[in-house]
Design a protein around this motif. Structure first.
Motif, PDB file in Angstrom:
ATOM      1  N   TYR A   1      -6.074   7.546   1.465  1.00  0.00           N
ATOM      2  CA  TYR A   1      -5.708   7.119   0.121  1.00  0.00           C
ATOM      3  C   TYR A   1      -4.796   8.268  -0.688  1.00  0.00           C
ATOM      4  O   TYR A   1      -4.548   9.228  -0.218  1.00  0.00           O
ATOM      5  CB  TYR A   1      -6.611   6.626  -0.814  1.00  0.00           C
ATOM      6  CG  TYR A   1      -7.765   7.778  -1.166  1.00  0.00           C
ATOM      7  CD1 TYR A   1      -7.824   8.981  -1.167  1.00  0.00           C
ATOM      8  CD2 TYR A   1      -9.116   6.915  -1.759  1.00  0.00           C
ATOM      9  CE1 TYR A   1      -8.777   9.712  -1.453  1.00  0.00           C
ATOM     10  CE2 TYR A   1     -10.187   7.976  -2.239  1.00  0.00           C
ATOM     11  CZ  TYR A   1      -9.978   9.356  -2.103  1.00  0.00           C
ATOM     12  OH  TYR A   1     -10.866  10.148  -2.325  1.00  0.00           O
TER      13      TYR A   1
ATOM     14  N   PHE B   1      11.454   7.263   5.253  1.00  0.00           N
ATOM     15  CA  PHE B   1      10.389   5.998   4.782  1.00  0.00           C
ATOM     16  C   PHE B   1      11.065   4.815   5.597  1.00  0.00           C
ATOM     17  O   PHE B   1      12.162   4.596   5.282  1.00  0.00           O
ATOM     18  CB  PHE B   1      10.099   6.077   3.340  1.00  0.00           C
ATOM     19  CG  PHE B   1       9.388   7.250   2.792  1.00  0.00           C
ATOM     20  CD1 PHE B   1       8.064   6.972   2.748  1.00  0.00           C
ATOM     21  CD2 PHE B   1      10.046   8.118   2.371  1.00  0.00           C
ATOM     22  CE1 PHE B   1       7.124   7.865   2.286  1.00  0.00           C
ATOM     23  CE2 PHE B   1       9.122   9.389   1.927  1.00  0.00           C
ATOM     24  CZ  PHE B   1       7.761   8.975   1.829  1.00  0.00           C
TER      25      PHE B   1
ATOM     26  N   GLY C   1       0.962  -1.424  -0.048  1.00  0.00           N
ATOM     27  CA  GLY C   1      -0.159  -0.071   0.023  1.00  0.00           C
ATOM     28  C   GLY C   1       0.917   1.112  -0.094  1.00  0.00           C
ATOM     29  O   GLY C   1       1.512   1.675  -0.967  1.00  0.00           O
TER      30      GLY C   1
HETATM   31  P1  FAD Z   1      -0.673   0.448   4.836  1.00  0.00           P
HETATM   32  O1  FAD Z   1       0.476   0.886   4.029  1.00  0.00           O
HETATM   33  O2  FAD Z   1      -0.557  -0.741   5.498  1.00  0.00           O
HETATM   34  O3  FAD Z   1      -0.426   1.453   6.203  1.00  0.00           O
HETATM   35  C1  FAD Z   1      -0.977   1.312   7.533  1.00  0.00           C
HETATM   36  C2  FAD Z   1      -0.347   2.462   8.381  1.00  0.00           C
HETATM   37  O4  FAD Z   1       0.883   2.462   8.516  1.00  0.00           O
HETATM   38  C3  FAD Z   1      -0.937   3.877   8.002  1.00  0.00           C
HETATM   39  O5  FAD Z   1      -1.398   4.765   9.027  1.00  0.00           O
HETATM   40  C4  FAD Z   1       0.131   4.502   7.310  1.00  0.00           C
HETATM   41  O6  FAD Z   1       0.315   5.741   7.373  1.00  0.00           O
HETATM   42  C5  FAD Z   1       1.225   3.677   8.245  1.00  0.00           C
HETATM   43  N1  FAD Z   1       2.620   3.754   7.682  1.00  0.00           N
HETATM   44  C6  FAD Z   1       3.002   2.885   6.587  1.00  0.00           C
HETATM   45  N2  FAD Z   1       4.310   3.026   6.422  1.00  0.00           N
HETATM   46  C7  FAD Z   1       4.689   4.004   7.123  1.00  0.00           C
HETATM   47  C8  FAD Z   1       5.814   4.635   7.312  1.00  0.00           C
HETATM   48  N3  FAD Z   1       7.084   4.507   6.707  1.00  0.00           N
HETATM   49  N4  FAD Z   1       6.002   5.722   8.275  1.00  0.00           N
HETATM   50  C9  FAD Z   1       5.061   5.949   9.013  1.00  0.00           C
HETATM   51  N5  FAD Z   1       3.651   5.381   9.038  1.00  0.00           N
HETATM   52  C10 FAD Z   1       3.590   4.664   7.951  1.00  0.00           C
HETATM   53  N6  FAD Z   1      -5.118   2.510  -4.643  1.00  0.00           N
HETATM   54  C11 FAD Z   1      -5.032   2.374  -6.054  1.00  0.00           C
HETATM   55  O7  FAD Z   1      -3.788   1.994  -6.429  1.00  0.00           O
HETATM   56  N7  FAD Z   1      -5.812   2.981  -6.841  1.00  0.00           N
HETATM   57  C12 FAD Z   1      -6.995   3.463  -6.278  1.00  0.00           C
HETATM   58  O8  FAD Z   1      -7.857   3.899  -7.168  1.00  0.00           O
HETATM   59  C13 FAD Z   1      -7.260   3.342  -4.812  1.00  0.00           C
HETATM   60  N8  FAD Z   1      -8.301   3.821  -4.579  1.00  0.00           N
HETATM   61  C14 FAD Z   1      -8.686   3.511  -3.164  1.00  0.00           C
HETATM   62  C15 FAD Z   1     -10.009   3.621  -2.496  1.00  0.00           C
HETATM   63  C16 FAD Z   1     -10.345   3.635  -1.313  1.00  0.00           C
HETATM   64  C17 FAD Z   1     -11.884   3.893  -0.812  1.00  0.00           C
HETATM   65  C18 FAD Z   1      -9.226   3.053  -0.486  1.00  0.00           C
HETATM   66  C19 FAD Z   1      -9.514   2.914   1.113  1.00  0.00           C
HETATM   67  C20 FAD Z   1      -8.083   2.863  -0.936  1.00  0.00           C
HETATM   68  C21 FAD Z   1      -7.812   3.096  -2.061  1.00  0.00           C
HETATM   69  N9  FAD Z   1      -6.422   2.891  -2.654  1.00  0.00           N
HETATM   70  C22 FAD Z   1      -6.252   2.896  -3.991  1.00  0.00           C
HETATM   71  C23 FAD Z   1      -5.519   2.374  -2.110  1.00  0.00           C
HETATM   72  C24 FAD Z   1      -4.612   3.230  -1.255  1.00  0.00           C
HETATM   73  O9  FAD Z   1      -4.108   4.290  -1.746  1.00  0.00           O
HETATM   74  C25 FAD Z   1      -4.119   2.589   0.217  1.00  0.00           C
HETATM   75  O10 FAD Z   1      -5.195   2.097   0.931  1.00  0.00           O
HETATM   76  C26 FAD Z   1      -3.162   3.671   0.923  1.00  0.00           C
HETATM   77  O11 FAD Z   1      -1.967   3.953   0.080  1.00  0.00           O
HETATM   78  C27 FAD Z   1      -2.619   2.903   2.044  1.00  0.00           C
HETATM   79  O12 FAD Z   1      -2.134   1.719   1.931  1.00  0.00           O
HETATM   80  P2  FAD Z   1      -2.443   0.616   3.051  1.00  0.00           P
HETATM   81  O13 FAD Z   1      -3.916   0.742   2.907  1.00  0.00           O
HETATM   82  O14 FAD Z   1      -2.199  -0.942   2.428  1.00  0.00           O
HETATM   83  O15 FAD Z   1      -2.045   0.907   4.242  1.00  0.00           O
END
Ligand code: FAD
Length: 382
Positions: A361, A382, A131
């Motif tokens: 997102y 990061f 993500g």
């Molecule tokens: P994770 O990356 O697992 O993060 C979980 C938590 O850990 C978060 O609080 C994050 O901030 C924190 N974290 C992670 N790494 C770090 C770090 N290095 N330092 C500090 N904190 C950190 N994606 C697409 O490709 N196309 C789309 O059209 C799209 N639409 C979406 C629509 C919806 C309704 C939703 C919910 C998501 C969508 N997404 C899409 C995906 C979205 O971009 C990801 O959910 C987002 O990038 C976060 O990734 P994750 O959910 O895997 O969370």
């Protein structure tokens, strides 16, 4: 930066406000409850020119500037973020990438259809195990003669079940961001299956989907940009995308302000309208300041883009501030409504649910802070 809108920009904003009041506001609660917008809304967005606003007229767009685009997204965000997201993704992430990086043939094939709303685009980067760390994606594209075979899984893809083309990122080389390439994959390709993710907290009218690719064959002419340049393309696209998310958040905050001021003027407690209680005015003032500050940050990004200046850090600032401001505004608006804010007869509860995802997102708030921190210090944390 000139804070006065041109006559053209004012006209676009009025057109958008009128469209949203007629075609979106009356239906937003119904679409939210049944977890699907009316599919006809896409054609209407195309007819009014919003799906091709920043694309050249040569390819069926309106050739508008980015500030006009933000004004439209603000109005759509005020009406229904599910609709705003359809435009942000299909135009802002997909059509704009094709216009910037596509071959003449790719532009001819996709842009007129995307601008008119006869086709819709989705942006497929996120995977179940990647993500925030999107460069860790594992979907693979393997060369087979003049074609590529794509295998993998994408999740949380906005417009995923309704799109005709996916701008999809797959690994063509080794690990890390340099091994990633972008492809334009028709969603009716054999081997590509899609299923909708139901039960979202907000954006319930929007089709968010999982895509599974099992040896999906595309010709090399479906590759967008150079081999190995896909992650850079994705990052550039997302920087602009953050401006459009932020613009939608301004619309949410403005919608909250309008609703809360109206309600405060009509609801009477302790013998006078609650608008006359100082602590209610404090809530209204806080929403107003959040809305105005978010709008200025968004306009700054649009202005930088329109003048050809670097804008990525400012886009992160706008997205970080506006998304959190929209959540605060919706929370404050619910407080003004009291118990009535907690039922879906009024729009403020939906505004809160729709606002919440904007801190997640296109880069979570933490990721935006890391991007801003890196720009300030030169240190990658990061
Ligand atoms: P994770 O990356 O697992 O993060 C979980 C938590 O850990 C978060 O609080 C994050 O901030 C924190 N974290 C992670 N790494 C770090 C770090 N290095 N330092 C500090 N904190 C950190 N994606 C697409 O490709 N196309 C789309 O059209 C799209 N639409 C979406 C629509 C919806 C309704 C939703 C919910 C998501 C969508 N997404 C899409 C995906 C979205 O971009 C990801 O959910 C987002 O990038 C976060 O990734 P994750 O959910 O895997 O969370």
């Amino acid at each position: 930066m000139d804070l006065h809108l041109s006559a053209e920009q004012v006209a676009v904003r009025e057109l958008a406000a009128d469209f949203v009041n007629r075609e979106v506001v009356p239906h937003a609660a119904t679409w939210d409850r049944r977890e699907a917008v009316d599919p006809g809304i896409v054609g209407k967005l195309g007819d009014v020119g919003f799906l091709g606003l920043t694309i050249d007229e040569e390819y069926g767009g309106s050739g508008g500037d980015h500030l006009a685009y933000c004004l439209v997204l603000e109005e759509l965000g005020r009406g229904d973020s599910a609709v705003r997201g359809i435009v942000s993704v299909s135009l802002g992430l997909v059509a704009k990438s094709i216009a910037t990086h596509g071959t003449p043939e790719q532009r001819e094939r996709w842009l007129p259809a995307l601008c008119s709303g006869t086709a819709l685009g989705c942006f497929a980067l996120t995977e179940p195990d990647s993500g925030s760390d999107a460069a860790a994606l594992t979907t693979r594209a393997v060369r087979d003669g003049d074609d590529w075979l794509l295998t993998g899984r994408k999740t949380f893809i906005t417009n995923g079940t309704t799109a005709d083309v996916a701008l999809l990122f797959a690994r063509t080389g080794g690990p890390g961001h340099r091994g990633i390439t972008a492809f334009l994959v028709p969603t009716d390709s054999p081997g590509l299956s899609r299923s909708e993710i139901k039960g979202k907290l907000g954006l319930r009218g929007q089709a968010t989907a999982e895509l599974v690719l099992d040896d999906v064959r595309v010709p090399d002419t479906a590759r967008l940009g150079e081999c190995g340049a896909g992650f850079r393309l994705a990052l550039g696209t997302l920087a602009k995308g953050r401006m459009s998310v932020a613009a939608g958040c301004v619309g949410i905050a403005q919608g909250c302000l309008n609703a809360a001021v109206d309600y405060a003027g009509t609801r009477t407690q302790f013998g006078k309208p609650i608008a006359g209680h100082q602590l209610v005015q404090q809530l209204l003032a806080r929403i107003a300041v959040d809305t105005a500050a978010a709008r200025l940050l968004v306009w700054q990004v649009a202005d930088l883009i329109d003048r050809g200046q670097p804008y990525a850090t400012e886009a992160s600032m706008a997205k970080l501030f506006a998304s959190e401001a929209a959540v605060r505004a919706a929370n404050d608006a619910i407080q003004v409504f009291g118990g009535y804010g907690y039922i879906d007869e009024y729009p403020v509860g939906k505004y809160l649910r729709d606002a919440r995802v904007t801190t997640l997102y296109e880069g979570t708030s933490q990721i935006q802070q890391l991007l801003i921190g890196r720009a300030l210090t030169g240190v990658n944390a990061f």
